[in-house]
Design a protein around this motif. Structure first.
Motif, short mmCIF file in Angstrom:
data_model
loop_
_atom_site.label_atom_id
_atom_site.label_comp_id
_atom_site.label_asym_id
_atom_site.label_seq_id
_atom_site.Cartn_x
_atom_site.Cartn_y
_atom_site.Cartn_z
N GLU A 159 2.15 1.78 -3.53
CA GLU A 159 0.97 2.33 -4.22
C GLU A 159 0.84 3.84 -4.01
O GLU A 159 0.60 4.55 -5.02
CB GLU A 159 -0.46 1.65 -3.86
CG GLU A 159 -1.56 2.19 -4.66
CD GLU A 159 -2.93 2.21 -4.16
OE1 GLU A 159 -3.78 2.29 -4.84
OE2 GLU A 159 -2.77 1.85 -2.95
N SER A 196 -1.34 0.22 -8.84
CA SER A 196 -2.82 0.50 -8.20
C SER A 196 -3.34 -0.83 -7.67
O SER A 196 -3.35 -1.85 -8.13
CB SER A 196 -3.67 0.81 -9.58
OG SER A 196 -5.14 0.76 -9.29
N ILE A 197 -3.99 -0.50 -6.17
CA ILE A 197 -4.32 -1.55 -5.73
C ILE A 197 -5.83 -1.02 -5.18
O ILE A 197 -6.02 -0.06 -4.44
CB ILE A 197 -3.54 -1.58 -4.32
CG1 ILE A 197 -2.09 -2.19 -4.63
CG2 ILE A 197 -4.23 -2.97 -3.43
CD1 ILE A 197 -1.16 -2.32 -3.39
N ASP A 198 -6.98 -1.85 -5.44
CA ASP A 198 -8.29 -1.38 -5.34
C ASP A 198 -8.73 -1.31 -3.94
O ASP A 198 -9.25 -0.56 -3.49
CB ASP A 198 -9.33 -2.52 -6.06
CG ASP A 198 -8.92 -2.01 -7.86
OD1 ASP A 198 -8.38 -1.17 -8.05
OD2 ASP A 198 -9.45 -3.11 -8.56
N THR A 199 -8.44 -2.51 -3.18
CA THR A 199 -8.93 -2.62 -1.92
C THR A 199 -7.85 -3.11 -1.11
O THR A 199 -6.68 -3.61 -1.52
CB THR A 199 -10.04 -3.55 -1.85
OG1 THR A 199 -9.52 -4.93 -2.17
CG2 THR A 199 -11.31 -3.23 -2.81
N THR A 200 -8.17 -2.97 0.32
CA THR A 200 -7.28 -3.77 1.19
C THR A 200 -7.14 -5.02 1.27
O THR A 200 -5.99 -5.64 1.44
CB THR A 200 -7.61 -3.38 2.85
OG1 THR A 200 -7.58 -1.90 2.80
CG2 THR A 200 -6.42 -3.73 3.81
N LEU A 201 -8.24 -5.93 0.74
CA LEU A 201 -8.25 -7.23 0.61
C LEU A 201 -7.38 -7.56 -0.51
O LEU A 201 -6.67 -8.55 -0.58
CB LEU A 201 -9.72 -7.82 0.34
CG LEU A 201 -9.93 -9.24 0.08
CD1 LEU A 201 -9.43 -10.13 1.41
CD2 LEU A 201 -11.08 -9.64 -0.22
N ALA A 202 -7.31 -6.90 -1.69
CA ALA A 202 -6.55 -6.94 -2.60
C ALA A 202 -5.01 -7.18 -2.18
O ALA A 202 -4.00 -7.88 -2.89
CB ALA A 202 -6.66 -6.06 -3.88
N LEU A 218 0.66 -1.23 -0.17
CA LEU A 218 -0.09 -0.11 -0.03
C LEU A 218 0.99 1.30 0.00
O LEU A 218 0.39 2.35 -0.51
CB LEU A 218 -0.92 -0.13 1.32
CG LEU A 218 -1.99 -0.90 0.97
CD1 LEU A 218 -2.92 -1.24 2.49
CD2 LEU A 218 -3.08 -0.83 -0.24
N GLY A 255 -7.46 -6.83 -8.86
CA GLY A 255 -7.49 -5.62 -7.97
C GLY A 255 -6.09 -5.00 -7.73
O GLY A 255 -6.00 -4.00 -7.13
#
Length: 115
Positions: free
Chosen positions: A19, A26-32, A16, A84
């Motif tokens: 990113e 690009s990281i869409d979500t924390t889960l990704a 993160l 993601g």
């Protein structure tokens, strides 16, 4: 088992941070990010040693600098295999892998490594 979870979370946080610092990641979500950290661990455990073995002459010839290329390839593979999570180019993968290494190493010093 808790050390594995700590390592997974530290790697996800490092991704993160990469990113935030690099516009090409690009990281869409924390889960990704968590899934990406798990995929990164699997790639580093299985594919990276094979790449190092096959490229050993290049690594010796470049005095170890070719390992940066291998790290970038592994980081790009994380972007390829993780939904993601995307890495736009080689230099984003190169700098992203360097950032993840430094941030993970820094954050890892704050956690006890005893089993």
């Amino acid at each position: 088992m808790p050390q594995f979870i700590i390592t997974l979370v530290v790697t996800a946080v490092s991704m993160l941070v990469a990113e935030i610092l690099l516009p090409g990641i690009s990281i869409d979500t924390t889960l990704a990010a968590l899934i990406g950290a798990a995929v990164f661990g699997i790639i580093n455990a299985i594919i990276r040693p094979i790449l190092i073995l096959f490229t050993l002459p290049f690594t010796i010839l470049t005095l170890g600098l070719f390992l940066f290329i291998i790290n970038a390839i592994c980081f790009s593979l994380v972007g390829y295999f993780t939904p993601g999570f995307s890495v736009n180019g080689f230099f984003d993968a190169l700098f992203g892998s360097i950032i993840v290494s430094f941030v993970s190493g820094f954050l890892g010093t704050f956690f006890d490594k005893e089993d």
